[in-house]
Design a protein around this motif. Structure first.
Motif, PDB file in Angstrom:
ATOM      1  N   ASP A   1      -7.653  10.282   1.790  1.00 31.44           N
ATOM      2  CA  ASP A   1      -6.766  10.542   0.651  1.00 31.44           C
ATOM      3  C   ASP A   1      -5.384  10.972   1.177  1.00 31.44           C
ATOM      4  O   ASP A   1      -5.280  11.874   2.002  1.00 31.44           O
ATOM      5  N   SER A   2      -4.359  10.297   0.653  1.00 29.38           N
ATOM      6  CA  SER A   2      -3.013  10.438   1.215  1.00 29.38           C
ATOM      7  C   SER A   2      -2.545  11.890   1.311  1.00 29.38           C
ATOM      8  O   SER A   2      -2.037  12.321   2.349  1.00 29.38           O
TER       9      SER A   2
ATOM     10  N   HIS B   1       1.304  12.368  -6.811  1.00 28.59           N
ATOM     11  CA  HIS B   1      -0.039  11.919  -6.421  1.00 28.59           C
ATOM     12  C   HIS B   1      -0.906  11.630  -7.643  1.00 28.59           C
ATOM     13  O   HIS B   1      -1.739  10.730  -7.630  1.00 28.59           O
TER      14      HIS B   1
ATOM     15  N   LEU C   1     -11.461   3.764   0.059  1.00 24.98           N
ATOM     16  CA  LEU C   1     -10.039   3.552  -0.216  1.00 24.98           C
ATOM     17  C   LEU C   1      -9.248   3.874   1.045  1.00 24.98           C
ATOM     18  O   LEU C   1      -9.663   4.737   1.838  1.00 24.98           O
ATOM     19  N   VAL C   2      -8.143   3.187   1.246  1.00 30.07           N
ATOM     20  CA  VAL C   2      -7.195   3.572   2.285  1.00 30.07           C
ATOM     21  C   VAL C   2      -6.099   4.409   1.617  1.00 30.07           C
ATOM     22  O   VAL C   2      -5.852   4.247   0.424  1.00 30.07           O
TER      23      VAL C   2
ATOM     24  N   SER D   1       0.814  -1.220   0.000  1.00 30.51           N
ATOM     25  CA  SER D   1       0.000   0.000   0.000  1.00 30.51           C
ATOM     26  C   SER D   1       0.847   1.269   0.000  1.00 30.51           C
ATOM     27  O   SER D   1       1.112   1.885   1.033  1.00 30.51           O
TER      28      SER D   1
HETATM   29  N1  LIG Z   1      -5.827   8.848  -4.318  1.00 31.98           N
HETATM   30  C1  LIG Z   1      -5.909   7.939  -3.194  1.00 31.98           C
HETATM   31  C2  LIG Z   1      -5.617   6.523  -3.674  1.00 31.98           C
HETATM   32  C3  LIG Z   1      -5.918   5.500  -2.604  1.00 31.98           C
HETATM   33  C4  LIG Z   1      -5.874   4.073  -3.124  1.00 31.98           C
HETATM   34  O1  LIG Z   1      -5.920   3.808  -4.339  1.00 31.98           O
HETATM   35  N2  LIG Z   1      -5.780   3.116  -2.169  1.00 31.98           N
HETATM   36  C5  LIG Z   1      -5.787   1.696  -2.488  1.00 31.98           C
HETATM   37  C6  LIG Z   1      -4.721   0.949  -1.697  1.00 31.98           C
HETATM   38  S1  LIG Z   1      -3.075   1.531  -1.944  1.00 31.98           S
HETATM   39  C7  LIG Z   1      -7.090   1.084  -2.044  1.00 31.98           C
HETATM   40  O2  LIG Z   1      -7.681   1.500  -1.053  1.00 31.98           O
HETATM   41  N3  LIG Z   1      -7.563   0.080  -2.746  1.00 31.98           N
HETATM   42  C8  LIG Z   1      -8.799  -0.565  -2.403  1.00 31.98           C
HETATM   43  C9  LIG Z   1      -8.822  -1.999  -2.750  1.00 31.98           C
HETATM   44  O3  LIG Z   1      -7.752  -2.560  -3.009  1.00 31.98           O
HETATM   45  O4  LIG Z   1      -9.906  -2.535  -2.732  1.00 31.98           O
HETATM   46  C10 LIG Z   1      -4.941   8.395  -2.111  1.00 31.98           C
HETATM   47  O5  LIG Z   1      -3.994   9.122  -2.438  1.00 31.98           O
HETATM   48  O6  LIG Z   1      -5.147   8.080  -0.933  1.00 31.98           O
END
Ligand SMILES: N[C@@H](CCC(=O)N[C@@H](CS)C(=O)NCC(=O)O)C(=O)O
Length: 214
Positions: free
Chosen positions: A72-73, A108, A55-56, A14
């Motif tokens: 959001d990061s 980003h 999303l994390v 992640s």
């Molecule tokens: N733009 C978002 C992107 C977050 C993102 O894509 N997170 C991924 C994990 S790194 C996630 O939560 N994926 C959900 C999944 O795998 O179901 C940020 O910067 O936080």
């Protein structure tokens, strides 16, 4: 109870969780963690309990009368910079700060080819893999140009992109992990920066926690 809870995805993969976690670690704040296993059947449902975007990462600030969730990061990094101005999580100099924000935003929103073909897998050693895929060399070259420009113009005060550690370094930490795994040929400036960031206390603490998760 800790001041903050940070909701993360599986640490070895992640990238978006790693960035604000390193920044939160830098603040010295007390926090606890909820780690959600990515790439599993229940991932989306589990994340949805904490994060409106599904999303994390997400950060829960428990210091106020009611918990505040930030997601959001980059938004989390900005929030922490506002909560802890004394930690100088962005450079103090306005020009440096503007460029630090520019390269962080570029990270980003960009580098899709590198993300696709060189996925972060924290402890993997895959030298050469993916480097010949379409667009990867251009992404790596652009990142090397960023490292060189930041280090040469703003890096005099220390070994990080803007001298001292800032959010920009956290934003590029997963890239540094990828460079270590996939080993593209790098300039001296980039190689030195990879060495700096992989020795950073936050980077090492993330790795230690990731190892414990395996
Ligand atoms: N733009 C978002 C992107 C977050 C993102 O894509 N997170 C991924 C994990 S790194 C996630 O939560 N994926 C959900 C999944 O795998 O179901 C940020 O910067 O936080």
């Amino acid at each position: 109870m800790a001041d903050f809870t940070i909701v993360l995805g599986t640490r070895i993969w992640s990238t978006w969780s790693m960035r604000p976690w390193m920044v939160l670690h830098r603040t010295g704040a007390t926090f606890d963690e909820t780690v959600i296993r990515l790439r599993s059947d229940g991932t989306t449902a589990a994340i949805s309990e904490f994060s409106p975007s599904r999303l994390v990462p997400a950060l829960i600030d428990r210091r106020g009368p009611e918990p505040l969730t930030v997601w959001d990061s980059l938004a989390i990094c900005e929030y922490l910079a506002e909560c802890y101005p004394e930690k100088q999580l962005w450079p103090r100099n306005p020009a440096a700060r503007a460029i630090a924000r520019s390269v962080s935003a570029e990270m980003h929103s960009g580098f899709h080819r590198m993300r696709k073909f060189l996925p972060m897998d924290l402890f993997a050693e895959r030298p050469g893999e993916g480097l010949g895929e379409d667009g990867v060399a251009a992404d790596v070259a652009r990142i090397e140009a960023i490292f060189k420009a930041c280090r040469s113009r703003f890096g005099a005060g220390g070994p990080y992109l803007f001298g001292a550690f800032t959010i920009a370094d956290a934003m590029f930490a997963p890239v540094v992990s990828r460079f270590r795994s996939y080993a593209p040929p790098l300039s001296t400036v980039s190689a030195e920066y990879v060495a700096t960031l992989t020795k950073d206390p936050g980077f090492l603490a993330w790795e230690a926690a990731a190892r414990a998760e395996l």
